[in-house]
Design an enzyme around this catalytic site. Structure first.
Site, PDB file in Angstrom:
ATOM      1  N   GLN A 145     104.740  -6.080  82.080  1.00  0.00           N
ATOM      2  CA  GLN A 145     105.472  -4.986  82.614  1.00  0.00           C
ATOM      3  C   GLN A 145     105.262  -3.475  82.191  1.00  0.00           C
ATOM      4  O   GLN A 145     105.232  -2.534  82.748  1.00  0.00           O
ATOM      5  CB  GLN A 145     106.909  -5.482  82.793  1.00  0.00           C
ATOM      6  CG  GLN A 145     108.050  -4.308  83.307  1.00  0.00           C
ATOM      7  CD  GLN A 145     107.803  -3.894  84.656  1.00  0.00           C
ATOM      8  OE1 GLN A 145     107.210  -4.729  85.341  1.00  0.00           O
ATOM      9  NE2 GLN A 145     108.042  -2.631  84.869  1.00  0.00           N
ATOM     10  N   GLU A 146     104.926  -3.803  80.922  1.00  0.00           N
ATOM     11  CA  GLU A 146     104.652  -2.657  79.832  1.00  0.00           C
ATOM     12  C   GLU A 146     103.189  -1.941  80.105  1.00  0.00           C
ATOM     13  O   GLU A 146     103.062  -0.833  80.381  1.00  0.00           O
ATOM     14  CB  GLU A 146     105.101  -2.734  78.504  1.00  0.00           C
ATOM     15  CG  GLU A 146     106.521  -2.895  78.117  1.00  0.00           C
ATOM     16  CD  GLU A 146     107.361  -1.777  78.348  1.00  0.00           C
ATOM     17  OE1 GLU A 146     106.755  -0.690  78.291  1.00  0.00           O
ATOM     18  OE2 GLU A 146     108.695  -2.036  78.333  1.00  0.00           O
TER      19      GLU A 146
END
Length: 526
Positions: A365-366
């Site tokens: 996600q990052e």
């Protein structure tokens, strides 16, 4: 509360499965395309037209007699009804594989220390309300009614649905309602009308309501359709076969489909067939009336309160956040990028006791597992650490995954320690992930705001509503921490939950102690 899981291995019985009275009556099936009703057809109409009223009356009369005789013979071989479970005793629940275990061949150990599904958690809540423990007896889905009639359990559950006109097995009030959906591979020809099923082979899970419905359609409307019982109790296994193009068409439950679409984005849904079907608990013939009454009262209160909405959000609220293309890219990168860093995530699990797949989901996600990723805000690396966080965690080079991955895991563990210990899981973990995004200061301000608003700050369901308020001046102007993009934190956490679900389905947990034990046993035997 403690509970146990018992597995019973049995031979394969008839495909029809379960105990159904042979008596049938006319029902109506509605066919839908999306949300649009296209037709309403009485299933028995053609057959009844072909008979005279006298013959039809005699047939119905003798069918009822046969039904009664068969039921009497069947119940004569049954055991004694189980009594109402009292304190210190067990509530015995018959179910099938999938309610408790994860339905994936890669799972090494069933997680029986915590709820693993929506209905599983509701059943544990019911047992707690009775003041007893729950014992789940796992049997093939198509044998559940047979076993229940023999009083091998107090009740049965596991995404079960009442048989039409069945007065012998009392059903509880509905817990949920779901629909039947035709599924195919996206590369196959679309099914826009039921007439297209003539000459086609359609699969459904053995013993399921979908199989019963397909057989009705074949018998009464579409004799050219071939109906096949899929030899598994798992709808996910059937949908996996469709994804591999081993099965052309399947009829499944729409909620099970919504889960599977995140594992197999190439699935394509088509017609919705029939009315919504209630999800119920089933009780044995001549079962304990006090238990049945308690179950009805429990479900009534459960649905009237907020707990139903909270559990639906916990298990289903994040399922439809991503587009099929996003899931396809994620699955591809699981094969191409993740293997380069998996050992680092597993090592970070050993250090922090956080599932390596959750850490990997956070990282994706990052940064999409890009060790050189850099944002306009200055966060960098595969775990997207700020300069201050990197200094705090002892990281000299944020672009080095060997430093960033364990540091990000330690930081998440630290943030989790800031969340009150009495915050229940998985809410505590989701809140720690939100703090990873907006920082512990902003998140603590959000929890404080939740208290002022009179909502439960320990509940992620409630915090999802509070966090976006941090971007509104009428709220952040009163907070020392100032403005924050709390809505982005909610989106991030919901995406991580979905990535984590997908990885749990496709990838095994890291269990080095168990693996070492098995290797030692193998050496001893060798």
């Amino acid at each position: 509360m403690k509970y146990h899981v018992t597995r019973i291995n049995t031979g394969f019985l008839a495909e029809r499965g379960g105990f159904e009275p042979p008596c049938r009556v006319s029902t109506t099936i509605r066919f839908r395309v999306g949300a649009v009703m296209t037709a309403s057809v009485p299933l028995r109409e053609r057959r009844m037209i072909a008979r005279s009223p006298h013959i039809a009356s005699l047939s119905a009369h003798w069918s009822r007699i046969l039904c009664t005789v068969l039921l009497a013979l069947f119940l004569s071989a049954c055991g004694e009804p189980l009594g109402f479970p009292k304190e210190g005793q067990e509530l015995v629940i018959l179910t099938h594989a999938g309610l408790i275990d994860t339905e994936t061949e890669n799972s090494r150990v069933a997680d029986t220390d915590s709820p693993s599904s929506f209905e599983h958690e509701v059943l544990l809540m019911f047992a707690r309300a009775l003041g007893v423990s729950a014992r789940f007896v796992v049997v093939p889905r198509h044998e559940i009614r047979q076993r229940l009639a023999k009083h091998e359990g107090h009740m049965a559950a596991g995404w079960l649905f009442p048989v039409p006109n069945d007065t012998h097995f009392p059903a509880s009030a509905p817990l949920l309602e779901t629909r039947n959906v035709l599924i195919r591979h996206e590369a196959s020809m679309p099914i826009r009308e039921l007439e297209q099923l003539t000459g086609q082979t359609v699969h459904a899970v053995r013993g399921s309501r979908q199989l019963r419905l397909l057989r009705q359609l074949k018998e009464q409307q579409y004799p050219g359709m071939k109906v096949v019982a899929f030899p598994s109790d798992s709808a996910l296994e059937l949908l996996s076969a469709v994804a591999r193009q081993e099965v052309e068409i399947a009829l499944v439950d729409d909620t099970e489909l919504s889960i599977a679409l995140n594992y197999y984005p190439m699935l394509d849904s088509g017609l919705e067939i029939g009315d919504p079907s209630p999800l119920v608990w089933i009780f044995p013939p001549e079962g304990n009336p006090e238990l049945y009454a308690h179950a009805q009262l429990f479900l009534e209160r459960f649905k009237a309160g907020q707990q139903l909405a909270i559990l639906r959000d916990r298990y289903f609220g994040h399922l439809q956040r991503l587009k099929p293309r996003d899931i396809t890219i994620f699955l591809s990168r699981m094969e191409t990028r993740l293997p380069h860093y998996q050992a680092l995530f597993e090592q970070a699990q050993l250090e922090t006791s956080i599932d390596w797949r959750l850490l990997a989901a956070l990282s994706y996600q990052e940064s999409h597992w890009d060790p050189f990723n850099t944002s306009y805000t200055g966060v960098r690396g595969i775990m997207m650490l700020t300069g201050a966080t990197a200094d705090r965690m002892g990281v000299s080079n944020r672009l080095d995954p060997n430093q960033s991955i364990p540091a990000g895991a330690r930081y998440l563990s630290l943030l989790k320690s800031y969340i009150p210990a009495d915050t229940p899981e998985p809410d505590r973990t989701w809140q720690a992930l939100a703090a990873y995004n907006i920082g512990p200061g902003h998140f603590n301000a959000a929890r404080s705001l939740a208290g002022r608003l009179g909502v439960d700050g320990d509940s992620w369901f409630e915090m999802k509503k509070v966090l976006p308020l941090l971007a509104r001046p009428e709220y952040y102007s009163r907070l020392k921490s100032g403005r924050a993009r709390g809505g982005e934190a909610v989106i991030m956490v919901e995406n991580i939950r979905l990535f984590y679900d997908i990885m749990q389905y496709h990838l095994p947990p890291y269990l080095p102690v168990l693996q070492a034990h098995n290797e030692t046993e193998a050496d001893v035997k060798g």
